[in-house]
Scaffold this active site. Structure first.
Site: not given
Ligand code: GLP
Length: 258
Positions: A111, A180, A182, A187
């Site tokens: 993404d 949450n 995602h 989502e």
């Molecule tokens: C962002 C990314 C996700 C990732 C998420 C969790 O929202 N788009 O791909 O999994 O962060 O991040 P973290 O690993 O910092 O909790």
């Protein structure tokens, strides 16, 4: 480390129940899904609960490096967020020691924020360059991240879908998990048939990601993300879950996936 292996295709409810139990107790968890069917026509899933973040990172890096060693010309699906950073550091370390060669690897990321340039230090392209690509011998032209500067969402997404198709499939997809539940920027409850698309980020995701920006108002409100359909077509998927706040949320997403 405790280790569970289950054939999941035929027993979705049982599995999601077990996953929930493990997740409720776990802050560092890896789930590996092998999408090729076994002799019984089932997709296999392994759940690995690691004792801490460091161990989770080493195991993740081991799985990624095994993929590269077994198939040097492979396609890795990569993720951003704080969770994979430890695994990327480990891969860099092994690369510096001469243990892994990324010269034939192609990578495709999940993404990107719509509106951010590759030079913006909050863009996911910048994240991947600074946390991995700049430190290993992967060819930059073989690394793909959605184009955050493309304002025409249809064009950005169809181009990315074409790139994914031209690569001929992802050998190993690494995923993190949002608070949450995602995945990428899909989502919970997102349609399963979707490929790359433009999403309006939910307020909870905007709030969660605000920690990386100097103010809440700077967090982009939209992003381009691979859809669950594309993600689930990867031959193998590794989901790394790290963080106490993620203990219960993922259940709702996983219930739908399984
Ligand atoms: C962002 C990314 C996700 C990732 C998420 C969790 O929202 N788009 O791909 O999994 O962060 O991040 P973290 O690993 O910092 O909790």
């Amino acid at each position: 480390m405790s280790f569970f292996s289950y054939s999941c295709a035929k027993r979705p409810h049982l599995l999601s129940f077990i996953l929930r139990l493990v997740m409720l107790k776990s802050e560092n968890l890896l789930t590996v899904i092998f999408n090729s069917k076994n002799k019984k026509g089932r997709v296999t899933m392994k759940i690995l609960k690691t004792k801490d973040y460091e161990q989770m990172s080493r195991v993740t890096a081991n799985i990624l490096s095994a993929q590269v060693i077994m198939k040097p010309r492979c396609v890795l699906g990569l993720a951003t967020g704080s969770t994979p950073i430890g695994a990327y550091r480990q891969l860099i370390d092994w690369y510096e020691k001469g243990d892994i060669d990324f010269s034939e690897v192609t990578s495709i990321n999940l993404d990107e924020y719509k509106g951010l340039s590759p030079e913006n230090d909050q863009s996911y392209r910048y994240f991947m360059n600074t946390n991995l690509f700049n430190h290993i011998n992967i060819k930059k032209e073989n690394t793909y991240v959605p184009d955050g500067l493309e304002t025409d969402a249809d064009r950005a997404c169809s181009r990315y879908n074409q790139i994914t198709a031209d690569l001929g499939g992802i050998d190993l997809q690494l995923l993190g998990l949002g608070n949450n539940g995602h995945i990428g920027f899909n989502e919970p409850g997102a349609a399963f048939e979707k490929e790359t698309h433009c999403v309006d980020l939910t307020q909870s995701t905007i709030n969660a990601n605000a920690r990386f920006f100097s103010s809440l108002s700077e967090v982009p409100k939209q992003a381009y993300t691979m859809g669950i359909k594309t993600i689930m077509q990867a031959k193998k998927i590794v989901v790394a879950v790290s963080g106490a706040g993620k203990a219960t949320g993922p259940f709702f997403l996983w219930r739908e996936i399984l």
